[in-house]
Write a protein that holds these residues in place. Structure first.
Motif, mmCIF file in Angstrom:
data_model
loop_
_atom_site.group_PDB
_atom_site.id
_atom_site.type_symbol
_atom_site.label_atom_id
_atom_site.label_comp_id
_atom_site.label_asym_id
_atom_site.label_seq_id
_atom_site.Cartn_x
_atom_site.Cartn_y
_atom_site.Cartn_z
ATOM 1 N N VAL A 167 -30.596 24.676 -30.470
ATOM 2 C CA VAL A 167 -29.549 23.661 -30.414
ATOM 3 C C VAL A 167 -28.987 23.628 -29.003
ATOM 4 O O VAL A 167 -29.026 24.618 -28.270
ATOM 5 N N ALA A 168 -28.476 22.466 -28.603
ATOM 6 C CA ALA A 168 -27.906 22.288 -27.270
ATOM 7 C C ALA A 168 -26.398 22.155 -27.392
ATOM 8 O O ALA A 168 -25.906 21.189 -27.969
ATOM 9 N N PRO A 169 -25.632 23.114 -26.896
ATOM 10 C CA PRO A 169 -24.174 23.022 -27.013
ATOM 11 C C PRO A 169 -23.598 22.039 -26.011
ATOM 12 O O PRO A 169 -24.180 21.778 -24.956
ATOM 13 N N SER A 170 -22.453 21.513 -26.342
ATOM 14 C CA SER A 170 -21.706 20.702 -25.388
ATOM 15 C C SER A 170 -20.847 21.643 -24.561
ATOM 16 O O SER A 170 -20.026 22.385 -25.101
ATOM 17 N N VAL A 171 -21.065 21.649 -23.271
ATOM 18 C CA VAL A 171 -20.357 22.580 -22.396
ATOM 19 C C VAL A 171 -19.491 21.808 -21.424
ATOM 20 O O VAL A 171 -19.719 20.631 -21.148
ATOM 21 N N SER A 172 -18.494 22.485 -20.884
ATOM 22 C CA SER A 172 -17.589 21.875 -19.917
ATOM 23 C C SER A 172 -17.778 22.532 -18.563
ATOM 24 O O SER A 172 -18.508 23.510 -18.412
ATOM 25 N N VAL A 456 -30.123 32.597 -25.388
ATOM 26 C CA VAL A 456 -29.614 31.520 -24.538
ATOM 27 C C VAL A 456 -30.637 31.272 -23.436
ATOM 28 O O VAL A 456 -30.955 32.173 -22.658
ATOM 29 N N SER A 457 -31.152 30.046 -23.376
ATOM 30 C CA SER A 457 -32.085 29.674 -22.318
ATOM 31 C C SER A 457 -31.395 28.746 -21.332
ATOM 32 O O SER A 457 -30.424 28.060 -21.679
ATOM 33 N N PHE A 458 -31.936 28.699 -20.104
ATOM 34 C CA PHE A 458 -31.353 27.813 -19.091
ATOM 35 C C PHE A 458 -32.438 27.387 -18.110
ATOM 36 O O PHE A 458 -33.307 28.174 -17.728
ATOM 37 N N GLY A 459 -32.341 26.105 -17.678
ATOM 38 C CA GLY A 459 -33.154 25.601 -16.582
ATOM 39 C C GLY A 459 -34.621 25.481 -16.908
ATOM 40 O O GLY A 459 -35.043 25.391 -18.050
ATOM 41 N N GLY A 460 -35.436 25.469 -15.851
ATOM 42 C CA GLY A 460 -36.870 25.326 -15.976
ATOM 43 C C GLY A 460 -37.367 24.063 -15.299
ATOM 44 O O GLY A 460 -36.589 23.227 -14.820
ATOM 45 N N TYR A 461 -38.680 23.936 -15.232
ATOM 46 C CA TYR A 461 -39.315 22.781 -14.588
ATOM 47 C C TYR A 461 -40.469 22.308 -15.449
ATOM 48 O O TYR A 461 -41.378 23.078 -15.771
ATOM 49 N N ASN A 462 -40.444 21.014 -15.827
ATOM 50 C CA ASN A 462 -41.525 20.422 -16.610
ATOM 51 C C ASN A 462 -41.806 18.997 -16.145
ATOM 52 O O ASN A 462 -41.987 18.093 -16.935
ATOM 53 N N GLY A 463 -41.855 18.834 -14.850
ATOM 54 C CA GLY A 463 -41.964 17.499 -14.269
ATOM 55 C C GLY A 463 -40.660 17.074 -13.651
ATOM 56 O O GLY A 463 -40.612 16.195 -12.796
ATOM 57 N N LYS A 464 -39.592 17.714 -14.079
ATOM 58 C CA LYS A 464 -38.294 17.541 -13.456
ATOM 59 C C LYS A 464 -37.526 18.849 -13.573
ATOM 60 O O LYS A 464 -37.808 19.683 -14.436
ATOM 61 N N ASN A 467 -31.160 21.703 -15.903
ATOM 62 C CA ASN A 467 -29.988 22.588 -15.881
ATOM 63 C C ASN A 467 -29.329 22.619 -17.255
ATOM 64 O O ASN A 467 -28.109 22.673 -17.378
ATOM 65 N N GLU A 468 -30.174 22.587 -18.286
ATOM 66 C CA GLU A 468 -29.682 22.590 -19.664
ATOM 67 C C GLU A 468 -29.573 24.020 -20.196
ATOM 68 O O GLU A 468 -30.371 24.882 -19.860
ATOM 69 N N ALA A 469 -28.589 24.244 -21.054
ATOM 70 C CA ALA A 469 -28.461 25.506 -21.784
ATOM 71 C C ALA A 469 -28.732 25.225 -23.262
ATOM 72 O O ALA A 469 -28.215 24.248 -23.817
ATOM 73 N N ASN A 470 -29.561 26.060 -23.890
ATOM 74 C CA ASN A 470 -29.897 25.898 -25.300
ATOM 75 C C ASN A 470 -29.768 27.241 -26.011
ATOM 76 O O ASN A 470 -29.937 28.301 -25.395
ATOM 77 N N LEU A 471 -29.470 27.193 -27.311
ATOM 78 C CA LEU A 471 -29.191 28.399 -28.094
ATOM 79 C C LEU A 471 -30.094 28.472 -29.315
ATOM 80 O O LEU A 471 -30.472 27.449 -29.887
ATOM 81 N N LEU A 472 -30.410 29.725 -29.709
ATOM 82 C CA LEU A 472 -31.160 29.943 -30.943
ATOM 83 C C LEU A 472 -30.684 31.234 -31.579
ATOM 84 O O LEU A 472 -30.514 32.252 -30.896
ATOM 85 N N LYS A 473 -30.452 31.202 -32.892
ATOM 86 C CA LYS A 473 -30.092 32.406 -33.639
ATOM 87 C C LYS A 473 -31.309 32.831 -34.453
ATOM 88 O O LYS A 473 -31.709 32.136 -35.390
ATOM 89 N N PRO A 474 -31.939 33.962 -34.104
ATOM 90 C CA PRO A 474 -33.150 34.384 -34.822
ATOM 91 C C PRO A 474 -32.813 34.948 -36.187
ATOM 92 O O PRO A 474 -31.775 35.583 -36.389
ATOM 93 N N SER A 475 -33.722 34.737 -37.132
ATOM 94 C CA SER A 475 -33.500 35.220 -38.494
ATOM 95 C C SER A 475 -34.217 36.536 -38.765
ATOM 96 O O SER A 475 -34.011 37.132 -39.811
ATOM 97 N N TYR A 476 -35.080 36.959 -37.858
ATOM 98 C CA TYR A 476 -35.887 38.165 -38.020
ATOM 99 C C TYR A 476 -36.926 38.011 -39.129
ATOM 100 O O TYR A 476 -37.608 38.952 -39.474
ATOM 101 N N LYS A 477 -37.059 36.804 -39.705
ATOM 102 C CA LYS A 477 -37.995 36.603 -40.807
ATOM 103 C C LYS A 477 -39.432 36.863 -40.357
ATOM 104 O O LYS A 477 -40.205 37.524 -41.041
ATOM 105 N N SER A 478 -39.752 36.342 -39.186
ATOM 106 C CA SER A 478 -41.121 36.535 -38.709
ATOM 107 C C SER A 478 -41.387 37.997 -38.386
ATOM 108 O O SER A 478 -42.502 38.479 -38.504
ATOM 109 N N THR A 479 -40.347 38.732 -37.984
ATOM 110 C CA THR A 479 -40.523 40.164 -37.747
ATOM 111 C C THR A 479 -40.854 40.884 -39.046
ATOM 112 O O THR A 479 -41.715 41.761 -39.092
#
Length: 659
Positions: A167-172, A456-464, A467-479
């Motif tokens: 998910v992408a949070p709204s940040v200030s 929490v992930s941030f940034g990267g390059y994929n053609g551009k 400067n986005e921050a994205n979040l994920l809460k793992p469930s450990y199910k796959s573990t």
């Protein structure tokens, strides 16, 4: 730009052809474009020909045309360079000469539209009271089409209300400049972002995202202390939190690169950078390496040096003594690579996954036993990830989460997890479209919210640049699924122990039930042996305590000796510095004396030459004097015998007395 491989965005050949069209090489008979200097234009021409035609097989032009001669020489000089490498270098040089070219190519290539609109309103207001307001969320679309209502997310657990979805949070606050190949670390619920690459330019700013109120701010670096330094802009480095109030930056590419790996520290209390003094032989300068914290030691593997040479050497830096040491390993090492991911399992096993060379990417997994220093390449289980480089990873217990990366053609859309005990892979989630999560050179950190882990992930390059921050809460199910698969473990003991561990909830229930059963069996069947067991336990405990005390004493002695050696080393360095200064002074004096000696030698040579001349003149003078004396003597005799000169001239015969 300093990249081990070609970055992606579009399929890379498409990006190359867009760059070639932009640079003026798009027609069937490319000419040396006038957009750049002659040398750059000739090199771009040669790379374009190498990428589209192949190695130069044309004979050298015979006509006297300097332009055609130079074009042929540039192309022929590339030899058998691969087409993909020529494409990569073409785009790299174009980005160095014209960093903003990609933003001006909308007329050349269609840019895919991402269905998700990221909500980044830099003007959003913070709450005026003391209550914590949770940010509004928007969900990254997944491959299975699931979506999450933002109101549900806020009501359930705050910033992340579902498991295993980005998910992408709204940040200030003011967002950092888009970038990739930066470094990130978390200290006290704040994610720090340092450096990186933006439009071919290295950065050295330090930004922070407060993970409690989701606000961006820039850290104002001070230079008040004598030891503080201005950090050179860099990319491809690593940021390590240390001692609670420091960030350690290790290695990285920069325009003013040194010959050795630099280690710098940022003090979060004084907001100053300083260079950490190290001992021993440091590794050669590099970027794209992995740096893993194991206890109080940094383990550094691979990367790419300033000459684009790929590395697979292993070095460690003891953060207590600040001493470098190059490690000799046994077994088959991973091939030279950069932009891979590394993690440590059970404080003993170093895992290396993926990475890339100049022409290809890898999905192999290598394990180094840090006790025996032996490499192995175990078989992987489950959904083995595709080859990738430029990805990021973090560990949570037995789970190693891998996000992003690319294969020179496209970004990787899957978020995967490896059970490090069983070496079994699972797919956590898959994103759609050209989103920042499917990028190369992004960062990934582990934090927590309301007592639960979040990625929490941030940034990267994929053609551009992102400067986005994205979040994920793992469930450990796959573990849990990977653990139950029964794959071989790295270590039989740790594997057996970890095989009994699934999710945290299942762990607690299972362990509680087993403990109750064990107590019942002990009471029913082993009560007579209770006293004996207690006696054995007490003796074992006493022996362990005695051994612990001995080890503590030995450790204390070792630390004392280490401190003494440090002091001796400091004194030796001081003495060495004084001797060096004295040597420099003597060298200056010696240079002066040598100069004076040289002048004296010149003067002596001149005097010797004059002396030889004087000796020659003296000999000539003596000859002349003898000749003069002889002449005078002869003249006197003639005068006496002839009555004078005039008589002789008149022909007067000599008198008989003269005869």
């Amino acid at each position: 730009m300093s990249m081990a491989r070609a970055s992606f965005g579009l399929a890379y050949p498409d990006r190359f052809y867009a760059a070639a069209t932009y640079a003026g090489f798009g027609d069937s008979s490319p000419k040396v474009t006038s957009k750049f200097s002659n040398d750059v234009a000739l090199l771009l021409y040669a790379l374009h020909q190498q990428a589209t035609v192949g190695p130069c097989n044309l004979p050298k032009p015979r006509g006297w045309s300097p332009v055609e001669q130079r074009k042929w020489t540039s192309w022929n000089g590339l030899g058998n360079m691969a087409s993909s490498e020529a494409m990569r270098l073409f785009v790299k040089i174009l980005e160095e000469e014209d960093p903003g070219w990609y933003s001006r190519v909308s007329d050349f290539i269609p840019v895919p539209v991402v269905d998700v609109e990221m909500n980044h309103n830099s003007k959003s207001e913070l709450p005026t009271n003391n209550e914590t307001t949770l940010p509004e969320m928007k969900t990254i679309p997944t491959e299975n089409g699931h979506s999450v209502d933002k109101d549900v997310m806020v009501e359930v657990v705050g910033p992340v209300g579902v498991y295993d979805q980005w998910v992408a949070p709204s940040v200030s606050g003011t967002h950092p400049k888009p970038r990739y190949e930066h470094a990130a670390a978390v200290v006290d619920d704040k994610m720090y972002i340092f450096g990186g690459n933006h439009n071919g330019r290295y950065l050295n700013d330090l930004q922070t995202l407060d993970l409690r109120n989701w606000t961006w701010s820039k850290v104002e670096v001070k230079a008040s202390s004598e030891d503080s330094v201005r950090v050179t802009p860099c990319a491809g480095h690593t940021l390590i939190p240390w001692e609670g109030n420091k960030l350690i930056s290790v290695a990285g590419h920069s325009k003013d690169a040194s010959e050795e790996v630099n280690v710098k520290a940022f003090d979060l209390l004084t907001c100053t950078w300083s260079t950490m003094k190290t001992y021993g032989k440091p590794p050669i300068s590099r970027g794209g390496q992995s740096v893993t914290l194991v206890g109080t030691t940094l383990v550094i593997f691979g990367g790419q040096d300033g000459n684009r040479t790929l590395l697979n050497d292993l070095h460690i830096l003891d953060l207590e003594t600040m001493t470098w040491d190059e490690i000799e390993t046994v077994g088959v090492s991973p091939s030279p690579r950069s932009d891979h991911a590394a993690a440590v399992h059970a404080e003993r096993y170093l895992l290396i996954f993926g990475g890339g060379s100049h022409s290809s990417c890898f999905n192999d997994l290598h394990v180094l036993d840090l006790k025996t220093m032996e490499w192995s390449k175990p078989s992987q289980q489950g959904d083995i990830p595709s080859p990738r480089a430029g990805h990021a990873g973090v560990t949570i217990g037995e789970s190693w989460f891998i996000v992003g990366g690319g294969d020179n053609k496209s970004g990787v859309s899957e978020t995967v997890v490896l059970n490090m005990s069983t070496l079994s892979w699972s797919v956590v989630t898959t994103v759609q479209g050209r989103v920042p999560l499917a990028s190369e050179g992004l960062s990934l950190v582990l934090s927590s919210y309301n007592g639960e882990d979040i990625l929490v992930s941030f940034g990267g390059y994929n053609g551009k640049y992102n400067n986005e921050a994205n979040l994920l809460k793992p469930s450990y199910k796959s573990t849990l699924q990977a653990t139950r698969a029964g794959a071989p473990a790295l270590d039989s003991v740790s594997g057996a122990q970890n095989a009994a561990n699934g999710t945290r909830d299942v762990d607690l229930e299972f362990e509680a039930g087993q403990e109750a059963k064990f107590r019942e069996i002990s009471v029913e069947n082993h009560e007579p042996q209770k006293n004996e067991v207690n006696e054995v336990s007490e003796r074992s405990l006493a022996a362990l305590k005695a051994e612990k005390e001995e080890l503590e004493k030995a450790l204390s002695n070792e630390k004392s000796q280490s401190d003494e050696l440090k002091q001796e080393l400091i004194e030796a360095e001081t003495k060495n510095s004084d001797l060096y200064k004295e040597l420099q002074s003597l060298r200056v004096q010696l240079a002066g004396e040598q100069s004076r000696c040289f002048k004296l030698e010149v003067d002596v040579a001149e005097l010797r030459q004059k002396l030889k001349t004087m000796e020659s003149l003296q000999k000539e003078l003596e000859i002349l004097q003898r000749q003069k004396a002889a002449s005078e003597e002869a003249f006197a005799k003639q005068k006496q015998s002839s009555g004078g000169v005039w008589g002789w001239l008149a022909g007067t015969p000599p008198s008989p007395t003269d005869a």
